[in-house]
Design an enzyme around this catalytic site. Structure first.
Site, PDB file in Angstrom:
ATOM      1  N   ASP A  73     -33.010 -26.904  38.160  1.00  0.00           N
ATOM      2  CA  ASP A  73     -33.366 -25.623  37.545  1.00  0.00           C
ATOM      3  C   ASP A  73     -34.174 -25.914  36.293  1.00  0.00           C
ATOM      4  O   ASP A  73     -33.628 -26.370  35.287  1.00  0.00           O
ATOM      5  CB  ASP A  73     -32.101 -24.829  37.206  1.00  0.00           C
ATOM      6  N   GLY A  82     -36.010 -24.333  33.400  1.00  0.00           N
ATOM      7  CA  GLY A  82     -36.167 -23.076  32.687  1.00  0.00           C
ATOM      8  C   GLY A  82     -37.247 -23.161  31.634  1.00  0.00           C
ATOM      9  O   GLY A  82     -38.071 -24.078  31.627  1.00  0.00           O
ATOM     10  N   ASN A  83     -37.246 -22.203  30.720  1.00  0.00           N
ATOM     11  CA  ASN A  83     -38.244 -22.185  29.651  1.00  0.00           C
ATOM     12  C   ASN A  83     -37.951 -23.218  28.570  1.00  0.00           C
ATOM     13  O   ASN A  83     -38.872 -23.770  27.962  1.00  0.00           O
ATOM     14  CB  ASN A  83     -38.300 -20.790  29.022  1.00  0.00           C
ATOM     15  N   THR A  84     -36.668 -23.502  28.341  1.00  0.00           N
ATOM     16  CA  THR A  84     -36.302 -24.437  27.272  1.00  0.00           C
ATOM     17  C   THR A  84     -35.349 -25.531  27.725  1.00  0.00           C
ATOM     18  O   THR A  84     -35.147 -26.499  27.001  1.00  0.00           O
ATOM     19  CB  THR A  84     -35.636 -23.684  26.099  1.00  0.00           C
ATOM     20  N   LYS A 128     -31.821 -28.231  34.027  1.00  0.00           N
ATOM     21  CA  LYS A 128     -30.457 -28.384  34.533  1.00  0.00           C
ATOM     22  C   LYS A 128     -30.520 -28.957  35.944  1.00  0.00           C
ATOM     23  O   LYS A 128     -31.414 -28.606  36.718  1.00  0.00           O
ATOM     24  CB  LYS A 128     -29.736 -27.033  34.572  1.00  0.00           C
ATOM     25  N   ASP A 165     -35.733 -18.238  39.433  1.00  0.00           N
ATOM     26  CA  ASP A 165     -34.383 -18.224  38.866  1.00  0.00           C
ATOM     27  C   ASP A 165     -33.617 -16.986  39.314  1.00  0.00           C
ATOM     28  O   ASP A 165     -32.421 -17.054  39.633  1.00  0.00           O
ATOM     29  CB  ASP A 165     -34.437 -18.310  37.339  1.00  0.00           C
ATOM     30  N   ARG A 166     -34.305 -15.851  39.388  1.00  0.00           N
ATOM     31  CA  ARG A 166     -33.649 -14.608  39.814  1.00  0.00           C
ATOM     32  C   ARG A 166     -33.302 -14.666  41.305  1.00  0.00           C
ATOM     33  O   ARG A 166     -32.267 -14.140  41.731  1.00  0.00           O
ATOM     34  CB  ARG A 166     -34.542 -13.412  39.493  1.00  0.00           C
ATOM     35  N   ASP A 187     -27.994 -12.600  33.139  1.00  0.00           N
ATOM     36  CA  ASP A 187     -28.275 -13.998  32.799  1.00  0.00           C
ATOM     37  C   ASP A 187     -28.833 -14.042  31.378  1.00  0.00           C
ATOM     38  O   ASP A 187     -29.925 -13.530  31.115  1.00  0.00           O
ATOM     39  CB  ASP A 187     -29.280 -14.569  33.797  1.00  0.00           C
ATOM     40  N   THR A 236     -33.288 -17.705  27.469  1.00  0.00           N
ATOM     41  CA  THR A 236     -34.472 -17.387  26.671  1.00  0.00           C
ATOM     42  C   THR A 236     -34.781 -15.899  26.776  1.00  0.00           C
ATOM     43  O   THR A 236     -35.091 -15.232  25.788  1.00  0.00           O
ATOM     44  CB  THR A 236     -35.681 -18.208  27.156  1.00  0.00           C
TER      45      THR A 236
END
Length: 244
Positions: free
Chosen positions: A6, A8-10, A13, A99-100, A120, A123
């Site tokens: 995963d 993500g923006n920051t 995982k 992610d969604r 969720d 960010t």
């Protein structure tokens, strides 16, 4: 063995699964220093891996994809083009975040047959709604903690850029305390308000709370919720299973 990524923006995982069970997971900040560690992680677990799935809403280079693809039997990239466990009623299918998709998949694996609201907190704060027939309709997106703090600093002349912590009280008696109170209790009120609005539409609603910043709010909400900290990673592994 399966591996779920995963991006993500920051944060980055990943989790390792065998026979549907999570054996190991880790969270890393997405910065230059950790890029080497991410590559080492990929190499470490690829030896006995059958399938890898990637949800990417951040920055993940083509080199990383190529490195994975050359070492595993199957690489799955999350999008609306793969087999999904729900019927997608989102009007702009191509723009729905991976992610969604993963969150909705994880929710269906555990709570299928119930109307579900997934919240969720990362960010951004995303709200995703599925009905009892596993139709996904979309929801809402709003700024998360970090974006709100940065916005107050960048779009004003005098407000400082501060690190987040849960405010000690509702009433801030310093500028920093006032900012923290505004951000924290603003999000708390937003989430409770959203839950109430969705419950007005469906009283049998199941509410799931997840995301890296959900820990700040889980015990403060007035509404009944289920905390599912690994919902996205579980959803990714479920997507591997149904796309075999």
């Amino acid at each position: 063995m399966n591996i779920t990524f995963d991006i993500g923006n920051t944060r980055f995982k990943y989790a390792v699964f065998a026979e549907g069970n999570m054996l190991h997971n880790e969270i890393l900040d997405l910065n230059t220093k950790n890029q080497i560690q991410i590559m080492e992680t990929i190499d470490k677990y690829m030896i006995n891996t059958n399938s890898v799935i990637v949800s990417n809403v951040g920055k993940f280079s083509e080199l990383n994809y190529l490195n994975i693809k050359n070492k595993v039997k199957k690489l799955l990239i999350v999008s609306d083009k793969i087999k999904l466990p729900f019927k997608n009623k989102y009007n702009s299918n191509k723009s729905i975040g991976s992610d969604r998709i993963a969150l909705a998949s994880g929710a269906i694996k555990k709570f299928s047959g119930n109307p579900i609201l997934i919240i969720d907190i990362g960010t951004c704060i995303t709200y995703d709604y599925l009905n009892e027939n596993n139709y996904y309709f979309g929801g809402a997106i709003s700024p998360g903690i970090k974006i709100r703090l940065l916005s107050l600093n960048r779009f004003t002349n005098n407000l400082p850029n501060i690190d987040f912590k849960v405010p000690p009280s509702l009433i801030g008696d310093t500028t920093e305390g006032s900012i923290l109170s505004g951000v924290f209790y603003g999000i708390l009120s937003e989430i409770d308000g959203k839950i109430n609005m969705y419950q007005n539409e469906n009283s049998k609603l199941t509410v799931l709370l997840t995301g890296g910043d959900s820990r700040y709010f889980a015990g403060k909400l007035k509404n009944t919720i289920f905390v599912e900290k690994n919902l996205l990673l579980d959803g990714l592994n479920f997507l591997i299973e149904i796309n075999e």
